[in-house]
Design a protein around this motif. Structure first.
Motif, short mmCIF file in Angstrom:
data_model
loop_
_atom_site.label_atom_id
_atom_site.label_comp_id
_atom_site.label_asym_id
_atom_site.label_seq_id
_atom_site.Cartn_x
_atom_site.Cartn_y
_atom_site.Cartn_z
N HIS A 164 -51.20 6.06 9.65
CA HIS A 164 -51.41 4.66 9.30
C HIS A 164 -50.24 4.13 8.47
N VAL A 214 -49.29 2.41 11.91
CA VAL A 214 -50.32 1.39 12.15
C VAL A 214 -50.10 0.14 11.31
N ARG A 215 -49.85 0.31 10.02
CA ARG A 215 -49.81 -0.84 9.12
C ARG A 215 -48.64 -1.79 9.41
N GLY A 262 -47.94 -3.01 12.32
CA GLY A 262 -48.30 -3.97 13.36
C GLY A 262 -47.44 -3.90 14.60
N ALA A 313 -53.37 -3.64 13.75
CA ALA A 313 -53.46 -3.10 12.39
C ALA A 313 -54.64 -3.68 11.62
#
Length: 324
Positions: free
Chosen positions: A153, A157-158, A160, A166
């Motif tokens: 993450h 993921v964070r 975007g 996200a």
């Protein structure tokens, strides 16, 4: 044991696998392999870039670090559910399956018996087996529940990346035999789970202390505080003193200096009236004895026998002052 190597890990597990009989389990395993292989092929991840470990009711794919992690995530988020749906629609209700999935990263090594080991792999396996991830799959209508590790993450993921929503990942804390594990769940957090609190979140209001049988409430430092019938110190139980009222000026209207003028009638105090005219000097209506003027004492401001007041020095209607 070989030297550890860095890999992206994809773990996939079949829900309620042990509830099926042997024939159904064998069929589900073939379906699982088929779904995972098609997902990887559609993502452009050749089988030469991944290693597989079979765990009976689950499969683990160790993907070469040269394969971008966003590419792996996109395939799990979009392609895996599509492939699973295509297989389930052709199977009987007893042969359909739902999947828990985990995407993690870290170092793994191959021991002397050909088994993959490593603390990062153990961490990923505990995420896959967590009750919260099981509940997430059980409580949602879809057939796939995805959880990613904290490192995936934070690194992927964070930010975007294209095809990775996200905003749909929620921070959760999963219980394990080695303590709480932070992770990120795709989709709503199940009712039986608990989203992790945001760092620095403000605490709610303190609850009102409840009096015990003695009428006392717990004090802020573990002591007691007198309640309605408590026998604490007088300072604790006595009502707070009423505030002292502000000093009020003496009754009446005070003119200090200047030349007040009146048009019409004005009646104040003990029926002392003025009906037009002009008065020079200090004028006091109503009670006498107000605060002294600046630089004078009360005795100096007291009216002398020959001081002009409206009672005896004003000629009504003429605007003149003098004896009446």
């Amino acid at each position: 044991m070989n030297d550890p190597v860095n890999r992206t890990m994809l773990l996939v597990d079949i829900e309620k696998f042990s509830d099926r009989d042997d024939v159904e389990q064998a069929f589900l395993r073939r379906m699982l392999y088929d779904v995972v292989d098609r997902t990887m092929e559609r993502a452009g991840i050749d089988e030469t870039l991944r290693l597989r470990a079979d765990q009976g009711d689950s499969v683990m794919e160790f993907i070469d670090p040269n394969v971008p992690v966003p590419q792996v995530l996109r395939s799990v988020i979009t392609e895996l559910p599509a492939q699973l749906k295509a297989v389930n629609r052709m199977a009987s209700s007893a042969a359909q399956m739902r999947l828990r999935t985990v995407v993690a990263s870290g170092f793994i090594a191959l021991d002397e018996r050909g088994i993959w080991v490593g603390s990062d792999l153990n961490h990923a396996c505990r995420l896959l087996d967590a009750d919260l991830l099981r509940a997430a799959l059980r409580e949602r209508p879809g057939d796939v529940a995805l959880c990613v590790s904290q490192s995936v993450h934070a690194g992927i993921v964070r930010h975007g990346h294209l095809g990775i929503p996200a905003e749909e990942f929620h921070e959760v804390t999963l219980a394990s035999k080695n303590g709480p594990l932070p992770a990120w769940l795709l989709g709503p957090v199940p009712a039986s789970g608990q989203a992790a609190a945001a760092p620095g979140a403000a605490a709610g209001p303190a609850p009102t202390p409840v009096p015990d049988a003695s009428g006392e409430r717990p004090g802020p430092a573990g002591g007691t505080e007198a309640g309605p019938s408590g026998g604490g110190p007088a300072s604790d139980s006595a009502p707070a003193p009423a505030p002292t009222p502000a000093a009020q000026p003496p009754a009446g209207i005070h003119f200090t200096g200047g030349a007040p003028a009146f048009g019409g009638s004005l009646v104040m105090g003990n029926q002392h009236g003025v009906s037009g005219g002009r008065v020079d000097g200090d004028v006091v209506m109503g009670s006498v004895g107000g605060p002294p003027r600046p630089g004078r004492t009360p005795d100096q401001d007291a009216p002398a026998p020959d001081t002009a007041t409206l009672d005896d020095r004003h000629t009504p209607g003429t605007g003149e002052t003098g004896p009446r």
